[in-house]
Design an enzyme around this catalytic site. Structure first.
Site, PDB file in Angstrom:
ATOM      1  N   GLU A  85       0.860  -1.189   0.000  1.00 15.60           N
ATOM      2  CA  GLU A  85       0.000   0.000   0.000  1.00 15.60           C
ATOM      3  C   GLU A  85       0.894   1.235   0.000  1.00 15.60           C
ATOM      4  O   GLU A  85       1.994   1.214   0.564  1.00 15.60           O
ATOM      5  CB  GLU A  85      -0.885  -0.002   1.258  1.00 15.60           C
ATOM      6  CG  GLU A  85      -2.006  -1.005   1.165  1.00 15.60           C
ATOM      7  CD  GLU A  85      -2.992  -0.889   2.321  1.00 15.60           C
ATOM      8  OE1 GLU A  85      -2.799  -0.023   3.203  1.00 15.60           O
ATOM      9  OE2 GLU A  85      -3.950  -1.681   2.344  1.00 15.60           O
ATOM     10  N   ARG A 122      -6.488   5.313 -23.772  1.00 14.52           N
ATOM     11  CA  ARG A 122      -6.908   4.486 -24.905  1.00 14.52           C
ATOM     12  C   ARG A 122      -8.131   3.637 -24.563  1.00 14.52           C
ATOM     13  O   ARG A 122      -8.787   3.113 -25.436  1.00 14.52           O
ATOM     14  CB  ARG A 122      -5.745   3.601 -25.373  1.00 14.52           C
ATOM     15  CG  ARG A 122      -4.683   4.413 -26.111  1.00 14.52           C
ATOM     16  CD  ARG A 122      -3.485   3.590 -26.458  1.00 14.52           C
ATOM     17  NE  ARG A 122      -2.797   3.114 -25.278  1.00 14.52           N
ATOM     18  CZ  ARG A 122      -1.810   2.233 -25.294  1.00 14.52           C
ATOM     19  NH1 ARG A 122      -1.412   1.723 -26.434  1.00 14.52           N
ATOM     20  NH2 ARG A 122      -1.221   1.876 -24.179  1.00 14.52           N
ATOM     21  N   ASP A 140      -2.097   5.534 -38.135  1.00 12.51           N
ATOM     22  CA  ASP A 140      -3.495   5.114 -37.968  1.00 12.51           C
ATOM     23  C   ASP A 140      -4.394   6.339 -38.002  1.00 12.51           C
ATOM     24  O   ASP A 140      -3.907   7.480 -38.021  1.00 12.51           O
ATOM     25  CB  ASP A 140      -3.701   4.262 -36.703  1.00 12.51           C
ATOM     26  CG  ASP A 140      -3.353   4.997 -35.429  1.00 12.51           C
ATOM     27  OD1 ASP A 140      -3.365   6.240 -35.437  1.00 12.51           O
ATOM     28  OD2 ASP A 140      -3.062   4.331 -34.424  1.00 12.51           O
ATOM     29  N   LYS A 187      -5.234   1.253 -40.026  1.00 11.84           N
ATOM     30  CA  LYS A 187      -4.787   0.119 -39.201  1.00 11.84           C
ATOM     31  C   LYS A 187      -6.014  -0.583 -38.642  1.00 11.84           C
ATOM     32  O   LYS A 187      -6.942   0.068 -38.157  1.00 11.84           O
ATOM     33  CB  LYS A 187      -3.926   0.680 -38.061  1.00 11.84           C
ATOM     34  CG  LYS A 187      -3.491  -0.313 -37.024  1.00 11.84           C
ATOM     35  CD  LYS A 187      -2.502   0.312 -36.028  1.00 11.84           C
ATOM     36  CE  LYS A 187      -3.188   0.968 -34.840  1.00 11.84           C
ATOM     37  NZ  LYS A 187      -2.238   1.508 -33.850  1.00 11.84           N
ATOM     38  N   ASP A 244       2.848   9.658 -34.391  1.00 13.77           N
ATOM     39  CA  ASP A 244       1.766   9.020 -33.628  1.00 13.77           C
ATOM     40  C   ASP A 244       1.672   9.694 -32.257  1.00 13.77           C
ATOM     41  O   ASP A 244       2.500  10.545 -31.910  1.00 13.77           O
ATOM     42  CB  ASP A 244       2.102   7.520 -33.467  1.00 13.77           C
ATOM     43  CG  ASP A 244       0.862   6.666 -33.265  1.00 13.77           C
ATOM     44  OD1 ASP A 244      -0.231   7.212 -33.097  1.00 13.77           O
ATOM     45  OD2 ASP A 244       1.008   5.417 -33.256  1.00 13.77           O
ATOM     46  N   THR A 281       3.803  -0.998 -27.098  1.00 13.86           N
ATOM     47  CA  THR A 281       4.589  -2.215 -27.383  1.00 13.86           C
ATOM     48  C   THR A 281       5.532  -2.010 -28.572  1.00 13.86           C
ATOM     49  O   THR A 281       6.400  -2.842 -28.833  1.00 13.86           O
ATOM     50  CB  THR A 281       3.658  -3.379 -27.753  1.00 13.86           C
ATOM     51  OG1 THR A 281       2.962  -3.022 -28.967  1.00 13.86           O
ATOM     52  CG2 THR A 281       2.660  -3.660 -26.656  1.00 13.86           C
ATOM     53  N   GLY A 326       4.443  -2.167 -31.561  1.00 10.18           N
ATOM     54  CA  GLY A 326       3.854  -2.937 -32.660  1.00 10.18           C
ATOM     55  C   GLY A 326       3.446  -2.054 -33.841  1.00 10.18           C
ATOM     56  O   GLY A 326       3.746  -2.362 -34.996  1.00 10.18           O
ATOM     57  N   THR A 327       2.790  -0.939 -33.551  1.00 10.86           N
ATOM     58  CA  THR A 327       2.350  -0.037 -34.620  1.00 10.86           C
ATOM     59  C   THR A 327       3.567   0.508 -35.373  1.00 10.86           C
ATOM     60  O   THR A 327       3.601   0.521 -36.606  1.00 10.86           O
ATOM     61  CB  THR A 327       1.535   1.136 -34.010  1.00 10.86           C
ATOM     62  OG1 THR A 327       0.426   0.586 -33.309  1.00 10.86           O
ATOM     63  CG2 THR A 327       1.063   2.108 -35.065  1.00 10.86           C
TER      64      THR A 327
HETATM   65  C1  R5P Z   1      -3.415   3.699 -31.140  1.00 10.47           C
HETATM   66  O1  R5P Z   1      -4.524   4.035 -31.504  1.00 10.47           O
HETATM   67  C2  R5P Z   1      -2.339   4.684 -30.768  1.00 10.47           C
HETATM   68  O2  R5P Z   1      -2.442   5.866 -31.485  1.00 10.47           O
HETATM   69  C3  R5P Z   1      -0.964   4.092 -30.934  1.00 10.47           C
HETATM   70  O3  R5P Z   1      -0.739   3.828 -32.308  1.00 10.47           O
HETATM   71  C4  R5P Z   1      -0.847   2.804 -30.171  1.00 10.47           C
HETATM   72  O4  R5P Z   1      -1.340   2.965 -28.886  1.00 10.47           O
HETATM   73  C5  R5P Z   1       0.580   2.342 -30.113  1.00 10.47           C
HETATM   74  O5  R5P Z   1       0.623   1.155 -29.400  1.00 10.47           O
HETATM   75  P1  R5P Z   1       1.667   0.035 -29.771  1.00 10.47           P
HETATM   76  O6  R5P Z   1       3.035   0.683 -29.693  1.00 10.47           O
HETATM   77  O7  R5P Z   1       1.473  -1.023 -28.727  1.00 10.47           O
HETATM   78  O8  R5P Z   1       1.339  -0.430 -31.136  1.00 10.47           O
END
Ligand code: R5P
Length: 292
Positions: free
Chosen positions: A36, A88, A163, A186, A212, A217, A219-220
């Site tokens: 805590e 998000r 995206d 995307k 962005d 992660t 990934g995008t």
């Molecule tokens: C998604 O809508 C956001 O704009 C980012 O593209 C996303 O959150 C990036 O997340 P990650 O790095 O995991 O792909």
């Protein structure tokens, strides 16, 4: 006015306090053996602006913020939250999902928040969950300055939105820099969180600059970069306002085909998540201007 900072991003809070020429005080945060948290405020708690980013360790950061707000006197409060954690999760993507951003808005309101200042909130419209004034600052000018300094050959460069959420951001940058913009659609599977497909519309020039709001992660970033390479780009830069670098994102980005990754200091990136290709741009002047 003084700034009272939680523990999540003291270096940015300090830079903002210096820019405003006001005192910076820190809440004392400790953790009991059962995990805590305990929060103790400095003695004089009058006229404070609370500063806390809520990412990288969002649960801990929010709990700390809630305790700070609760410990302050019962007066209207302003919070500077450069990164709004859970932004998000602003709707139910699948049946039965909670909407954490809405719950957070209710708690902040209950704790006396009358104004929230944030940077590149994931979906600007999501501030409708916040029943208090919300100032959402754009980091586009910081990116525009950096891209200008990079002295790229404008006729060889394209800005790319990875995206839909970045379309407006990239359109604004494109106007400011006189560079064309391309857009990626995307598709994410909200059960697995995997990106299922990406399709690009618009021209791809030898230098591609992706922009962005968040890298989590990675990934995008990785998928968009490989699509751009396939379409003929030879240099790929990735700009994002908020750098979380969850899991092994830093390693994957360092080893990727991306030439350089730029983020802002909206979150304090721990040393172990930093990597050679990473450059961190400061948003302290943006915040100072918004708070003056
Ligand atoms: C998604 O809508 C956001 O704009 C980012 O593209 C996303 O959150 C990036 O997340 P990650 O790095 O995991 O792909």
């Amino acid at each position: 006015m003084k700034i009272l900072s939680g523990s999540s991003n003291v270096s940015l809070a300090r830079a903002v306090a210096e820019g405003l020429n006001v005192e910076l005080l820190k809440a004392k945060v400790s953790t009991f053996p059962d995990k805590e948290n305990k929060v103790k405020l400095p003695k004089n708690t009058e006229d404070f602006l609370v500063f806390q980013s809520t990412g990288i360790s969002p649960n801990r950061n929010y709990i700390e913020l809630f305790f700070i707000l609760d410990a302050l006197p019962n007066t209207p409060k302003t919070v500077v939250m450069p990164y709004v954690g859970y932004s998000r999760q602003n709707e139910s993507f699948t049946q039965g999902e909670a909407i954490p951003l809405r719950a957070i808005g209710k708690i902040l309101k209950e704790l006396g928040v009358v104004k929230l200042i944030c940077v590149d909130l994931h979906k600007g419209e999501a501030s409708s969950f916040f029943d208090f004034e919300t100032v959402n600052i754009s980091a586009v000018s910081v990116f525009a300055d950096k891209i200008t300094q990079m002295n790229l050959n404008v006729s060889e460069a394209t800005l790319v939105a990875p995206d839909k959420g970045s379309f407006a951001r990239v359109t604004e940058l494109s106007k400011a820099l006189g560079m064309p913009a391309s857009f990626i659609s995307k598709k994410r599977n909200y059960e697995t969180e995997e990106i299922e497909s990406m399709e690009i519309s618009g021209e791809v020039r030898p230098t591609a600059i992706l922009v962005d709001d968040i890298i989590s992660t990675g990934g995008t970033a990785l998928k968009a970069a490989s699509l751009l390479k396939q379409k003929g780009a030879s240099k790929v830069y990735f700009f994002a306002t908020h750098g979380i670098f969850a899991g092994d994102a830093s390693v994957r980005l360092e080893e990727s085909i991306i030439d350089k990754v730029f983020i802002t200091n909206s979150l304090e990136v721990p040393a172990k998540r930093k990597f050679n290709k990473l450059e961190i741009l400061s948003i302290s002047d943006l915040l100072v201007r918004a708070l003056k």
